[in-house]
Write a protein that holds these residues in place. Structure first.
Motif, PDB file in Angstrom:
ATOM      1  N   ALA A 121       0.901  -1.362  -0.063  1.00  0.00           N
ATOM      2  CA  ALA A 121       0.007   0.083   0.154  1.00  0.00           C
ATOM      3  C   ALA A 121       0.839   1.072  -0.100  1.00  0.00           C
ATOM      4  O   ALA A 121       0.615   2.244  -0.676  1.00  0.00           O
ATOM      5  CB  ALA A 121      -0.980  -0.199   1.257  1.00  0.00           C
ATOM      6  N   LEU A 122       1.794   1.152   0.711  1.00  0.00           N
ATOM      7  CA  LEU A 122       2.965   2.255   1.004  1.00  0.00           C
ATOM      8  C   LEU A 122       3.452   2.701  -0.471  1.00  0.00           C
ATOM      9  O   LEU A 122       3.661   3.875  -0.854  1.00  0.00           O
ATOM     10  CB  LEU A 122       3.838   2.284   1.989  1.00  0.00           C
ATOM     11  N   ILE A 123       4.011   1.649  -1.055  1.00  0.00           N
ATOM     12  CA  ILE A 123       4.593   1.531  -2.293  1.00  0.00           C
ATOM     13  C   ILE A 123       3.559   2.373  -3.485  1.00  0.00           C
ATOM     14  O   ILE A 123       3.902   3.078  -4.353  1.00  0.00           O
ATOM     15  CB  ILE A 123       5.091   0.138  -2.910  1.00  0.00           C
ATOM     16  N   ALA A 124       2.222   1.812  -3.263  1.00  0.00           N
ATOM     17  CA  ALA A 124       1.204   2.168  -4.311  1.00  0.00           C
ATOM     18  C   ALA A 124       1.043   3.872  -4.120  1.00  0.00           C
ATOM     19  O   ALA A 124       1.091   4.601  -5.004  1.00  0.00           O
ATOM     20  CB  ALA A 124       0.151   1.464  -4.169  1.00  0.00           C
ATOM     21  N   THR A 125       1.129   4.234  -2.879  1.00  0.00           N
ATOM     22  CA  THR A 125       0.771   5.604  -2.531  1.00  0.00           C
ATOM     23  C   THR A 125       1.993   6.357  -3.048  1.00  0.00           C
ATOM     24  O   THR A 125       1.904   7.449  -3.751  1.00  0.00           O
ATOM     25  CB  THR A 125       0.955   5.992  -1.223  1.00  0.00           C
ATOM     26  N   CYS A 126       3.202   5.872  -2.933  1.00  0.00           N
ATOM     27  CA  CYS A 126       4.306   6.669  -3.279  1.00  0.00           C
ATOM     28  C   CYS A 126       4.352   6.766  -5.024  1.00  0.00           C
ATOM     29  O   CYS A 126       4.626   7.881  -5.491  1.00  0.00           O
ATOM     30  CB  CYS A 126       5.761   5.999  -3.009  1.00  0.00           C
ATOM     31  N   ARG A 127       4.005   5.676  -5.773  1.00  0.00           N
ATOM     32  CA  ARG A 127       3.657   5.756  -7.247  1.00  0.00           C
ATOM     33  C   ARG A 127       2.809   6.695  -7.436  1.00  0.00           C
ATOM     34  O   ARG A 127       3.035   7.380  -8.433  1.00  0.00           O
ATOM     35  CB  ARG A 127       3.669   4.543  -7.909  1.00  0.00           C
ATOM     36  N   ASP A 128       1.724   6.877  -6.751  1.00  0.00           N
ATOM     37  CA  ASP A 128       0.647   8.130  -6.862  1.00  0.00           C
ATOM     38  C   ASP A 128       1.115   9.465  -7.083  1.00  0.00           C
ATOM     39  O   ASP A 128       1.065  10.106  -7.614  1.00  0.00           O
ATOM     40  CB  ASP A 128      -0.528   7.529  -6.176  1.00  0.00           C
ATOM     41  N   TRP A 129       2.036   9.628  -5.820  1.00  0.00           N
ATOM     42  CA  TRP A 129       2.628  10.685  -5.654  1.00  0.00           C
ATOM     43  C   TRP A 129       3.452  11.228  -6.872  1.00  0.00           C
ATOM     44  O   TRP A 129       3.380  12.252  -7.182  1.00  0.00           O
ATOM     45  CB  TRP A 129       3.603  10.844  -4.379  1.00  0.00           C
ATOM     46  N   LEU A 130       4.338  10.241  -7.163  1.00  0.00           N
ATOM     47  CA  LEU A 130       5.340  10.414  -8.248  1.00  0.00           C
ATOM     48  C   LEU A 130       4.650  10.886  -9.813  1.00  0.00           C
ATOM     49  O   LEU A 130       5.222  11.399 -10.624  1.00  0.00           O
ATOM     50  CB  LEU A 130       6.319   9.425  -8.565  1.00  0.00           C
ATOM     51  N   ALA A 131       3.419  10.445  -9.797  1.00  0.00           N
ATOM     52  CA  ALA A 131       2.665  10.435 -10.964  1.00  0.00           C
ATOM     53  C   ALA A 131       1.900  11.688 -11.092  1.00  0.00           C
ATOM     54  O   ALA A 131       1.304  12.141 -12.300  1.00  0.00           O
ATOM     55  CB  ALA A 131       1.571   9.151 -11.248  1.00  0.00           C
ATOM     56  N   ARG A 132       1.949  12.277  -9.922  1.00  0.00           N
ATOM     57  CA  ARG A 132       0.838  13.615  -9.741  1.00  0.00           C
ATOM     58  C   ARG A 132       1.873  14.775  -9.905  1.00  0.00           C
ATOM     59  O   ARG A 132       2.927  14.958  -9.657  1.00  0.00           O
ATOM     60  CB  ARG A 132       0.184  13.616  -8.593  1.00  0.00           C
ATOM     61  N   SER A 133       1.249  15.874 -10.371  1.00  0.00           N
ATOM     62  CA  SER A 133       1.802  17.291 -10.554  1.00  0.00           C
ATOM     63  C   SER A 133       1.327  18.295  -9.337  1.00  0.00           C
ATOM     64  O   SER A 133      -0.118  18.483  -9.523  1.00  0.00           O
ATOM     65  CB  SER A 133       1.591  17.963 -12.064  1.00  0.00           C
ATOM     66  N   TYR A 134       2.023  18.670  -8.610  1.00  0.00           N
ATOM     67  CA  TYR A 134       1.480  19.294  -7.498  1.00  0.00           C
ATOM     68  C   TYR A 134       1.390  20.792  -8.174  1.00  0.00           C
ATOM     69  O   TYR A 134       0.680  21.729  -7.746  1.00  0.00           O
ATOM     70  CB  TYR A 134       2.557  19.549  -6.368  1.00  0.00           C
ATOM     71  N   TYR A 135       2.311  21.122  -9.062  1.00  0.00           N
ATOM     72  CA  TYR A 135       1.952  22.450  -9.940  1.00  0.00           C
ATOM     73  C   TYR A 135       0.668  22.585 -10.483  1.00  0.00           C
ATOM     74  O   TYR A 135       0.015  23.785 -10.688  1.00  0.00           O
ATOM     75  CB  TYR A 135       3.144  22.531 -11.164  1.00  0.00           C
ATOM     76  N   GLY A 136       0.072  21.425 -10.709  1.00  0.00           N
ATOM     77  CA  GLY A 136      -1.018  21.169 -11.556  1.00  0.00           C
ATOM     78  C   GLY A 136      -2.268  21.699 -10.722  1.00  0.00           C
ATOM     79  O   GLY A 136      -3.396  22.134 -11.184  1.00  0.00           O
ATOM     80  N   ARG A 137      -2.124  21.813  -9.318  1.00  0.00           N
ATOM     81  CA  ARG A 137      -3.121  22.246  -8.397  1.00  0.00           C
ATOM     82  C   ARG A 137      -3.511  23.518  -8.429  1.00  0.00           C
ATOM     83  O   ARG A 137      -4.654  23.891  -8.706  1.00  0.00           O
ATOM     84  CB  ARG A 137      -2.822  21.461  -6.980  1.00  0.00           C
ATOM     85  N   HIS A 138      -2.337  24.317  -7.944  1.00  0.00           N
ATOM     86  CA  HIS A 138      -2.758  25.721  -7.888  1.00  0.00           C
ATOM     87  C   HIS A 138      -1.836  26.480  -8.673  1.00  0.00           C
ATOM     88  O   HIS A 138      -1.832  27.730  -8.598  1.00  0.00           O
ATOM     89  CB  HIS A 138      -2.481  26.121  -6.477  1.00  0.00           C
ATOM     90  N   ARG A 139      -0.809  25.862  -9.538  1.00  0.00           N
ATOM     91  CA  ARG A 139      -0.076  26.751 -10.568  1.00  0.00           C
ATOM     92  C   ARG A 139       0.886  27.414  -9.858  1.00  0.00           C
ATOM     93  O   ARG A 139       1.749  28.471 -10.340  1.00  0.00           O
ATOM     94  CB  ARG A 139      -0.648  27.585 -11.275  1.00  0.00           C
ATOM     95  N   GLU A 140       1.747  26.873  -8.842  1.00  0.00           N
ATOM     96  CA  GLU A 140       2.823  27.395  -7.912  1.00  0.00           C
ATOM     97  C   GLU A 140       3.950  27.039  -8.652  1.00  0.00           C
ATOM     98  O   GLU A 140       4.454  25.863  -8.655  1.00  0.00           O
ATOM     99  CB  GLU A 140       2.725  26.986  -6.603  1.00  0.00           C
ATOM    100  N   TRP A 141       4.646  27.876  -9.063  1.00  0.00           N
ATOM    101  CA  TRP A 141       5.652  27.794 -10.286  1.00  0.00           C
ATOM    102  C   TRP A 141       6.663  27.013  -9.604  1.00  0.00           C
ATOM    103  O   TRP A 141       7.325  26.127 -10.522  1.00  0.00           O
ATOM    104  CB  TRP A 141       6.346  29.226 -10.912  1.00  0.00           C
ATOM    105  N   ALA A 142       7.193  27.224  -8.604  1.00  0.00           N
ATOM    106  CA  ALA A 142       8.310  26.378  -8.321  1.00  0.00           C
ATOM    107  C   ALA A 142       8.301  24.905  -8.121  1.00  0.00           C
ATOM    108  O   ALA A 142       9.042  24.098  -8.069  1.00  0.00           O
ATOM    109  CB  ALA A 142       8.468  26.872  -6.425  1.00  0.00           C
ATOM    110  N   TYR A 143       6.661  24.514  -7.959  1.00  0.00           N
ATOM    111  CA  TYR A 143       6.767  22.939  -8.141  1.00  0.00           C
ATOM    112  C   TYR A 143       6.862  22.505  -9.513  1.00  0.00           C
ATOM    113  O   TYR A 143       7.242  21.350  -9.562  1.00  0.00           O
ATOM    114  CB  TYR A 143       5.543  22.728  -7.636  1.00  0.00           C
ATOM    115  N   LYS A 144       6.818  23.171 -10.463  1.00  0.00           N
ATOM    116  CA  LYS A 144       6.744  22.722 -11.817  1.00  0.00           C
ATOM    117  C   LYS A 144       8.100  22.103 -12.208  1.00  0.00           C
ATOM    118  O   LYS A 144       8.098  21.185 -13.181  1.00  0.00           O
ATOM    119  CB  LYS A 144       6.633  24.066 -12.825  1.00  0.00           C
ATOM    120  N   ASN A 145       9.406  22.396 -11.765  1.00  0.00           N
ATOM    121  CA  ASN A 145      10.523  22.021 -12.231  1.00  0.00           C
ATOM    122  C   ASN A 145      11.360  21.166 -11.172  1.00  0.00           C
ATOM    123  O   ASN A 145      12.474  21.146 -11.277  1.00  0.00           O
ATOM    124  CB  ASN A 145      11.334  23.315 -12.663  1.00  0.00           C
ATOM    125  N   ILE A 146      10.688  20.392 -10.111  1.00  0.00           N
ATOM    126  CA  ILE A 146      11.058  19.789  -9.104  1.00  0.00           C
ATOM    127  C   ILE A 146      11.048  18.352  -9.740  1.00  0.00           C
ATOM    128  O   ILE A 146      10.070  17.868 -10.125  1.00  0.00           O
ATOM    129  CB  ILE A 146      10.412  19.913  -7.740  1.00  0.00           C
TER     130      ILE A 146
END
Length: 292
Positions: A121-146
């Motif tokens: 379950a933890l591995i699945a959660t981590c994979r979900d994080w890696l597949a998601r863009s935090y920048y896409g939530r609120h367009r905070e530029w700093a997250y776009k290039n991490i």
């Protein structure tokens, strides 16, 4: 599906950020001449392109940034870094630890007893994080290039609850101005504002206030000094810490708190803190009025 959910993904980032602020606050933000704190957060999201924002928002790169300016002991011990959650070395990890991604905020898993951990379950959660863009939530530029990676760190426990108290130090012009303490109470995040003499302030950020008294943290003076060292030559940045009986721990630096969605109350403080957000070294710390 709501119309906005169809339109939003097609909008350029700047338009989406403005739309979200309009939805949140019910009024159009002052983009070009921002006066309030939240409008200045949005202005930073739209226009500021300082590499330092990426460096310190990245949960891994921030460690190197902090270590150059403060002693390494202020950092929670790093146990593992990976881009592939399947390689997490569970057998070699201590009984308790924290897992989080480098490219998001508020995403973490606390493991208090490794023997009861559902590894899959933890591995699945981590994979979900890696597949998601935090920048896409609120367009905070700093997250776009991490670069998305998974970090495993030691678990910090201050003995106050399920999570340690989170001391959020607000600095303007490189100077500590006030501190918000976040605490989990009955499963809800609550907060309280303090001035630099640890007097409670009659200010809110929309979260409920936690109950009871909160003693002055043991390492308050050290916390404020550390925040100012990290905030040197900045107009505004928030620096977060944990504080235990043994020592102070750095948590993160936040340049666009809550993406500018959470206003200060009473409303006068929105303009008050917006006024303090000036050029580095030029923001005079105006007096705040503690609760009698």
């Amino acid at each position: 599906m709501a119309l906005k959910d169809t339109i939003r993904p097609r909008l350029p980032g700047w338009a989406d950020a403005i739309w979200q602020h309009w939805e949140q606050h019910g009024e159009f933000p002052n983009i070009l001449r921002p006066k309030t704190f939240c409008d200045k957060v949005l202005h930073r999201i739209l226009f500021e392109r300082d590499e330092r924002l990426i460096e310190t928002t990245d949960k891994l790169r921030a460690r190197a940034y902090v270590e150059k300016r403060l002693e390494a002991a202020v950092l929670p011990r790093l146990l593992h870094v990976t881009g592939d959650p399947a390689t997490l070395p569970f057998d070699d990890l201590p009984p308790r630890f924290v897992v989080k991604p480098t490219h998001g905020s508020g995403w973490f898993e606390v493991v208090r007893d490794k023997t009861r951990l559902d590894r899959a379950a933890l591995i699945a959660t981590c994979r979900d994080w890696l597949a998601r863009s935090y920048y896409g939530r609120h367009r905070e530029w700093a997250y776009k290039n991490i670069v998305p990676r998974i970090l495993v760190q030691e678990l910090i426990d201050d003995g106050t609850g399920p999570l340690p108290l989170d001391y959020r130090v607000y600095t303007f012009g490189g100077k500590t101005t006030f501190i918000i303490v976040d605490k989990i109470e009955n499963g809800v995040t609550c907060s309280r504002f303090f001035d630099l003499d640890w007097r409670r302030l009659d200010i809110s950020n929309g979260l409920p206030e936690f109950s009871g008294d909160l003693p002055r943290p043991k390492h308050l003076a050290e916390m404020m000094r550390a925040a100012e060292i990290l905030a040197e030559d900045t107009d505004f940045v928030r620096v977060d810490f944990f504080d235990t009986a043994a020592q102070l721990y750095f948590v993160e630096m936040t340049w666009t708190p809550n993406a500018g969605f959470r206003r200060f109350h009473p409303p006068v403080y929105e303009r008050h803190f917006g006024d303090l957000w000036a050029k580095p070294g030029l923001a005079a710390v105006k007096s705040l009025h503690p609760v009698p």
